[in-house]
Design a protein around this motif. Structure first.
Motif, short mmCIF file in Angstrom:
data_model
loop_
_atom_site.label_atom_id
_atom_site.label_comp_id
_atom_site.label_asym_id
_atom_site.label_seq_id
_atom_site.Cartn_x
_atom_site.Cartn_y
_atom_site.Cartn_z
N GLN A 1 134.97 9.44 33.99
CA GLN A 1 134.39 9.70 35.34
C GLN A 1 135.17 8.88 36.56
O GLN A 1 135.42 9.85 37.42
CB GLN A 1 132.98 9.11 35.34
N TYR A 2 135.30 7.77 36.31
CA TYR A 2 135.93 7.09 37.41
C TYR A 2 137.58 6.87 37.34
O TYR A 2 138.14 6.75 38.57
CB TYR A 2 135.32 5.65 37.83
N GLU B 1 138.80 10.53 37.11
CA GLU B 1 138.21 11.54 38.00
C GLU B 1 137.59 12.60 37.13
O GLU B 1 137.67 13.76 38.02
CB GLU B 1 139.04 11.65 39.11
N LEU C 1 134.39 14.81 36.58
CA LEU C 1 133.08 14.94 37.14
C LEU C 1 132.25 15.27 36.22
O LEU C 1 132.18 16.38 35.33
CB LEU C 1 132.95 15.89 38.38
N ASN D 1 125.39 6.52 40.33
CA ASN D 1 126.72 6.17 39.78
C ASN D 1 126.89 6.60 38.26
O ASN D 1 128.05 6.79 37.70
CB ASN D 1 127.22 5.04 40.12
N THR E 1 127.76 15.72 38.96
CA THR E 1 128.64 16.39 40.19
C THR E 1 129.47 17.43 39.68
O THR E 1 130.22 17.87 40.27
CB THR E 1 129.29 15.11 40.91
N ASN F 1 137.92 20.36 31.62
CA ASN F 1 139.06 19.55 32.34
C ASN F 1 139.42 18.56 31.35
O ASN F 1 140.57 18.06 31.74
CB ASN F 1 138.38 18.84 33.55
#
Length: 171
Positions: A32-33, A36, A38, A122, A127, A134
């Motif tokens: 996720q972070y 990236e 989502l 978070n 989102t 992906n």
């Protein structure tokens, strides 16, 4: 077989279950972070199921007795099977022939007494889009891998519980 029966009596085995789920959660947060990617609502539900598995191990890891083991087995089973069904549904959404009919919610449907997406956005806010693929590894998407993960968690639970029941009768 005797080793499997006694595995649930060992707090370290429950620690292994906790650690394996923790590694999956950390990997999800890295995706996720760090990358990236989502998370969609189905990803969040699968993440919640992995947290369920992780927290199911905690009581028996800290205080290993009959009550905590039963609690652990029940919550482990519910979380693993629920996660498996969610992952299968997610794959169905991703592989739908008509994407207009394959949709998912935008806001998580957590109970009103535990709005995790509001408390910890978070980690639990969705989102992304459920239909997007992906990321893949060996031509399998993340939810396809999660089917394997939840199936393994379910199979281990069945093997451990079966060995306890079989050996209890034979001893």
């Amino acid at each position: 077989m005797l080793l499997l029966k006694n595995l649930a009596d060992n707090p370290k085995a429950w620690g292994g279950l906790f650690l394996s789920a923790l590694v999956l959660e950390l990997a999800a947060l890295y995706f996720q972070y760090g990358l990236e990617l989502l998370p969609c609502i189905m990803c969040i539900y699968q993440r919640t199921a992995v947290f369920g598995i992780m927290f199911s191990a905690l009581p028996a890891m800290l205080i290993n007795n009959l009550f905590t083991r039963i609690m652990g087995f029940v919550s482990w089973g519910v979380s693993a099977i629920w996660g498996l069904f969610i992952a299968i549904e997610h794959v169905d959404i991703q592989t739908a022939t008509n994407p207009f009919f394959a949709t998912c919610e935008i806001v998580p449907n957590f109970p009103s007494w535990a709005p995790l997406h509001e408390w910890l956005p978070n980690i639990f806010a969705a989102t992304g889009d459920c239909g997007d693929i992906n990321w893949s590894l060996l031509d399998m998407s993340m939810p396809q891998w999660m089917i394997i993960v939840f199936a393994i968690y379910s199979a281990i639970l069945v093997v451990v519980l079966s060995s306890r029941m079989i050996l209890k009768r034979s001893l």
